[in-house]
Design an enzyme around this catalytic site. Structure first.
Site, short mmCIF file in Angstrom:
data_model
loop_
_atom_site.label_atom_id
_atom_site.label_comp_id
_atom_site.label_asym_id
_atom_site.label_seq_id
_atom_site.Cartn_x
_atom_site.Cartn_y
_atom_site.Cartn_z
CD GLU A 139 75.00 19.26 53.34
OE1 GLU A 139 74.13 18.53 53.40
OE2 GLU A 139 75.98 19.33 53.01
CD GLU A 161 74.45 21.56 46.91
OE1 GLU A 161 73.94 20.79 45.72
OE2 GLU A 161 74.25 20.90 48.16
#
Lengths: 282, 483
Positions: free
Chosen positions: A161, A156
Site C-alpha cells: 500500500e 487480509e
C-alpha cells in the site's frame, strides 16, 4: 605476447564469474522455495482484461454493505476502459476526477475471487504507482469467505500500500481478529534515491505456514509470524493465515481514512501501471 | 627531394613516438579537458571551487548591501562553519537589502548529472527569503532558475531547488543566487518598517537525489492565451514555471529562464519564436506558440490571430508651416528632442514602432505619462490640438489629455506654471481604430492630476500629458494647428 594476453582474459573471466557467484541470493531466505508458477498475467493483449482471472468490484461499496468501502473512500469503481484497461503490455487502473453516480471520483478495483484463490505461495506484481495527495493504491489479498466467515476473521494481507503524498514509502500489513483497521500489524519501507511513481518496483510476499515475508525488488524488509502478532496484540490476536485460500485485489482508492482527501495540488487523472502479476507455489 | 621526404617522415615518426612516450609520464595538472568539472559541492566548511571573493553582490547602487555577507565559525549544520547572511533593515546606510551570486572559479561546471541544488538553512527568526536559485552568472544568465519566497525556520532544515533540465547545464558558472529583504511583522507591505535578521546556509551543493519527479512546466502561467497580432511586431512568452514533486511529497515551483524551454510555432509563415521566447510575427494567419521543457509539453499556449499589419493613422493634411506647431508627427517638423516620457508612473510600458516610415508610440497599462521637449511653444495663435489615438486593449479605458505651461520663466516651477485637462469622450476611444481628436486650445478646462486648476496659459506650453485608468493606446500626430 599473444599468450599472455589470452591468459589475462582467462583471469578476468574467473574474476567475473566469482563476482557473479557472489551475487547469488542468500540461501537463508525462503525465496526459492516457491518456484512453481501457477498464475501469470502479463497484460499482453491491448484492450483486454482477462476475465478468466479478474472480476470487477463496482460501485461505492454501498451494495456490498460497506459504503466508502469501509474506509470513507471517495471513488466509485467502474469497469469502464476509462478506469481499467490494458495498453502496451500494462494493466492501467486510472483514478479520474468526475461526477459519477453521486461520487466525485471514479477508479477501478480488480479481484480474483472464486477465479484464483490460493493458500501459501509467492505473490508478486511489478507496479508503477500514481502520486499526489489522496491517492491510495494497493496490491493485497483477502481470505475466502465462502464458509460464511467475515472480515477480519477471514484475514487480509496487504502486500503493498502507498499514500500518494509519500512517494518514497510503501507499507506491508496484515489484518486479523484483534489487529484490524488502525490496529493492524504493519511495516514501512522507504526507498533511497528512488520513488514509487517514477519507476516500476516488484512488490511481493512469500507466505507459508506461520510466516509472511514482505519484499520490494530484491530487499526482504519484513517477516510477520504468529509470535509477532502475539507480541503486538498482547496475546489477543489470532493468526488466521494458515486457515484458508486468499484471492488477489488490485485497486486505486481516492481519499479515505488513511490518505485523506485529494487537495488542490492533486493532479488528475492518476494511473497505476501493472506490468505483471505472478503467483508461485511450492 | 625523395630523400628529404624520407628524412621528414622519419622525423615526424620520431616526434610522434616521443610524444607517445611523453604520455607515459602521466598527464600534467595543467591539462585542460573539453569537458568541465562535475564538482557538486559549493560550500561545506569553506567554499569549494569558487572565486576567492566568492560572493558577488548585487549592485550597491541599486540598494544592495555588500557588507552583510560572511562565514560563521560558531554556527554550522555540519562541520565547523557556515555562510552567515545579515539581512539589513531598509534604512541601513550600507544598503537596504542583501543578495548576490556565487561564481565558479573556473570556466564553469558540468552539472548535467545532478537534479537539484540543496542546502541546509536556519534563521534567527522565522522569515521569508525572497529568492534562492542558481544559473545567474551576471553574464548571459542564460540558465537562471529562481525559487521565490522560501520560509526559513529557526531550526536547521534542508531545502531543495530542482534543476528544470540538467542536460542544459554542461558549463555553468552561476552556482547560487539569493536575495533577501527585512522581515515585516506589521503589515507585509514594503514601507520601511521591516527589521533585519540573520540566516545561515550550510552544506550547499548540487545533488542527484533521484526523487525530483513529475515535472509540470508552464508558459503563460498555464493559460491558453488568445491574442490579436500584427505583422512586424513581436511578443514575448512570459509566465514561465516548472513544478516538481519532491521526496517528501510536496510540490515545489521554480521559475526557469526561457532557454530551458524549447518553443514551437505551429505556423512558421505567421510567427517564429527564438530560444529566448521572443515571438516575431511575420505573416497573416493563425499560429499557436507552445513549448516543451525536457520533452514535457508545457501547460499554456499563445494563439496569435494575425490579420495584417498595424495600420498607421491617416497622414495629416499638408499645411503652411506657420499654421502648425507639431509635437510628434512624421508629416510636420517637430519640436526639438521630443521625450515620450519626461515623467511617467512606473507600470506604464512605452514602445515606439515604425509602420513603414510612420512612427507611432504605444503606451500600455497607462496611468500617466508626460511628453516633453526642449524649450516651450507659444500656441496662443493656434486653434486646436490634434491627436490620433487608437485603443489597443480590450478594456474600455478613459483618457484625459492635459497641457502644462511653464509660464514666463520658461522653466518648471517658479510659481507661474499653469495646466488644464480635457477628457476625451468615450465615443472617440475605439478599440482597433484610429480616431483623430481635435481639441480647441481653450478646451483644457479641467483641473489636472498635478494640481493645476485648468485653462492654462498658452504662451509657454512645455508638456502634453496623457492620463488613463490603465488603458493601452497607440498614439500618433500630436500637433497644434489653425485652419
Amino acid at each position: 605476447m599473444k599468450k599472455i594476453f589470452k591468459n589475462r582474459i582467462a583471469a578476468y573471466t574467473l574474476v567475473f564469474t566469482m563476482v557473479l557467484l557472489g551475487c547469488n541470493t542468500d540461501e537463508t531466505q525462503t525465496v526459492a522455495t516457491f518456484d512453481n508458477l501457477v498464475l501469470e498475467d502479463n497484460f499482453d493483449i491491448d484492450g483486454v482484461i482477462d476475465t478468466t482471472i479478474w472480476n470487477f468490484d463496482i460501485g461505492d461499496g454501498t451494495a456490498q454493505g460497506i459504503p466508502g468501502w469501509g474506509n470513507n473512500e471517495l471513488q466509485y469503481y467502474t469497469d469502464r476502459p476509462d478506469n481499467a484497461t490494458v495498453e502496451n503490455g500494462f494493466l492501467l487502473i486510472t483514478a479520474k476526477e468526475e461526477a459519477f453516480n453521486g461520487a466525485q471520483y471514479t477508479s477501478a478495483r480488480l479481484q480474483t475471487k472464486n477465479k484464483f484463490q490460493q493458500q501459501y505461495g509467492r505473490f508478486e506484481a511489478r507496479i508503477r504507482l500514481p502520486y499526489g495527495q489522496g491517492m491510495w493504491p494497493a496490491f493485497w489479498l483477502l481470505g475466502d469467505d465462502s464458509d460464511g466467515s467475515i472480515w477480519p476473521q477471514i484475514g487480509e494481507i496487504d502486500i503493498m500500500e502507498n499514500v500518494g503524498d509519500e512517494p518514497t514509502q510503501i507499507f506491508g500489513t496484515v489484518h486479523g481478529p484483534g489487529y484490524s483497521g488502525a490496529e493492524s500489524v504493519s511495516k514501512n519501507y522507504t526507498l533511497e534515491n528512488s520513488r514509487v511513481d517514477t519507476e516500476f518496483h516488484v512488490y511481493g510476499i512469500e507466505w507459508g505456514p506461520n510466516y509472511i515475508n514482505y519484499y520490494i525488488d530484491d530487499v526482504l524488509y519484513n517477516q510477520i509470524t504468529p509470535e509477532d502478532i502475539d507480541e503486538e496484540t498482547n496475546g489477543q490476536g489470532e493468526w488466521v493465515f494458515n486457515d484458508r485460500p486468499f484471492y488477489i485485489i488490485l485497486n486505486v482508492a481516492v481519499g479515505g481514512n488513511l490518505p485523506g482527501p485529494p487537495n488542490s495540488e492533486t493532479e488528475f487523472p492518476q494511473t497505476m501501471l501493472v506490468d505483471y502479476v505472478r503467483v508461485y507455489q511450492q | 627531394m625523395k630523400k628529404i621526404n624520407n628524412i621528414n617522415r622519419a622525423f615526424i615518426l620520431l616526434t610522434v613516438l616521443s610524444v607517445m612516450f611523453a604520455c607515459e609520464r602521466g598527464l600534467s595538472d595543467d591539462v585542460e579537458f573539453a569537458s568541465f568539472p562535475t564538482t557538486g559541492d559549493i560550500f561545506t566548511d569553506a567554499p569549494v571551487g569558487l572565486t576567492d571573493e566568492f560572493f558577488v553582490s548585487f549592485d550597491p547602487a541599486g540598494g544592495a548591501n555588500p557588507e552583510g555577507f560572511g562565514t560563521d565559525d560558531n554556527e554550522a549544520f555540519e562541520g565547523t562553519s557556515s555562510i552567515r547572511i545579515d539581512v539589513p533593515a531598509p534604512n541601513d546606510p550600507n544598503g537596504g537589502f542583501i543578495g548576490g551570486i556565487f561564481l565558479d572559479r573556473g570556466a564553469g561546471r558540468d552539472l548535467s548529472g545532478y537534479d537539484a541544488l540543496t542546502f541546509w538553512a536556519r534563521a534567527s527568526t522565522t522569515a521569508n527569503i525572497g529568492l534562492f536559485g542558481f544559473g545567474t552568472d551576471f553574464g548571459e544568465n542564460k540558465f537562471s532558475v529562481g525559487k521565490l519566497n522560501t520560509q526559513l525556520s529557526t531550526d536547521w532544515r534542508k531545502y531543495t531547488i530542482p534543476i528544470p533540465d540538467a542536460s542544459k547545464l554542461i558549463q555553468e558558472k552561476g552556482m547560487f543566487i539569493f536575495s533577501a529583504g527585512g522581515l515585516d511583522i506589521i503589515d507585509s507591505v514594503p514601507n520601511g518598517n521591516e527589521i533585519g535578521f540573520t540566516f545561515w546556509i550550510d552544506e550547499l551543493r548540487f545533488e542527484n537525489l533521484g526523487t525530483v519527479a513529475q515535472p509540470r512546466p508552464r508558459i503563460f502561467n498555464g493559460q491558453d492565451v488568445m491574442q490579436q497580432g500584427f505583422t512586424d511586431t513581436s511578443v514575448t512568452v512570459v509566465g514561465l514555471s516548472q513544478t516538481f514533486n519532491l521526496e517528501d511529497g510536496s510540490n515545489t515551483t521554480v521559475e526557469p529562464a526561457a532557454s530551458y524551454f524549447d518553443f514551437k510555432s505551429s505556423n512558421l509563415d505567421v510567427a517564429i519564436v527564438n530560444e529566448l521566447g521572443e515571438v516575431s510575427i511575420i505573416g497573416e494567419g493563425t499560429a499557436i506558440i507552445t513549448a516543451q521543457l525536457a520533452g514535457v509539453l508545457a501547460e499554456g499556449s499563445l494563439t496569435l490571430e494575425v490579420g495584417g499589419s498595424f495600420d498607421a493613422a491617416d497622414t495629416p493634411p499638408v499645411r503652411d508651416p506657420a499654421d502648425v506647431i507639431s509635437i510628434f508627427s512624421d508629416a510636420y517638423t517637430n519640436v526639438d528632442n521630443l521625450n515620450f516620457a519626461v515623467f511617467n508612473d512606473s507600470d506604464v510600458q512605452i514602445e515606439t514602432q515604425n509602420l513603414g516610415g510612420d512612427n507611432i508610440v504605444n503606451y500600455n497599462n497607462l496611468t500617466f505619462v508626460g511628453l516633453g521637449w526642449d524649450g516651450t511653444e507659444n500656441v496662443s495663435a493656434m486653434e486646436f490640438l490634434h491627436i490620433d489615438v487608437q485603443v489597443t486593449s480590450s478594456m474600455s479605458p478613459n483618457l484625459t489629455i492635459e497641457l502644462i505651461d511653464f509660464g514666463a520663466d520658461n522653466a518648471d516651477g517658479g510659481g507661474d506654471d499653469t495646466g488644464g485637462g480635457f477628457s476625451v469622450p468615450a465615443s472617440q476611444l475605439v478599440e482597433g481604430t484610429w480616431v483623430g481628436i481635435d481639441i480647441p486650445v481653450n478646451g483644457f478646462t479641467l483641473g489636472t492630476g498635478g494640481g493645476f486648476f485648468g485653462s492654462p496659459n498658452l504662451n509657454n506650453i512645455s508638456r502634453v500629458v496623457l492620463v488613463s485608468n490603465g488603458g493601452s493606446f497607440a498614439v500618433d500626430n500630436i500637433y497644434f494647428y489653425r485652419d
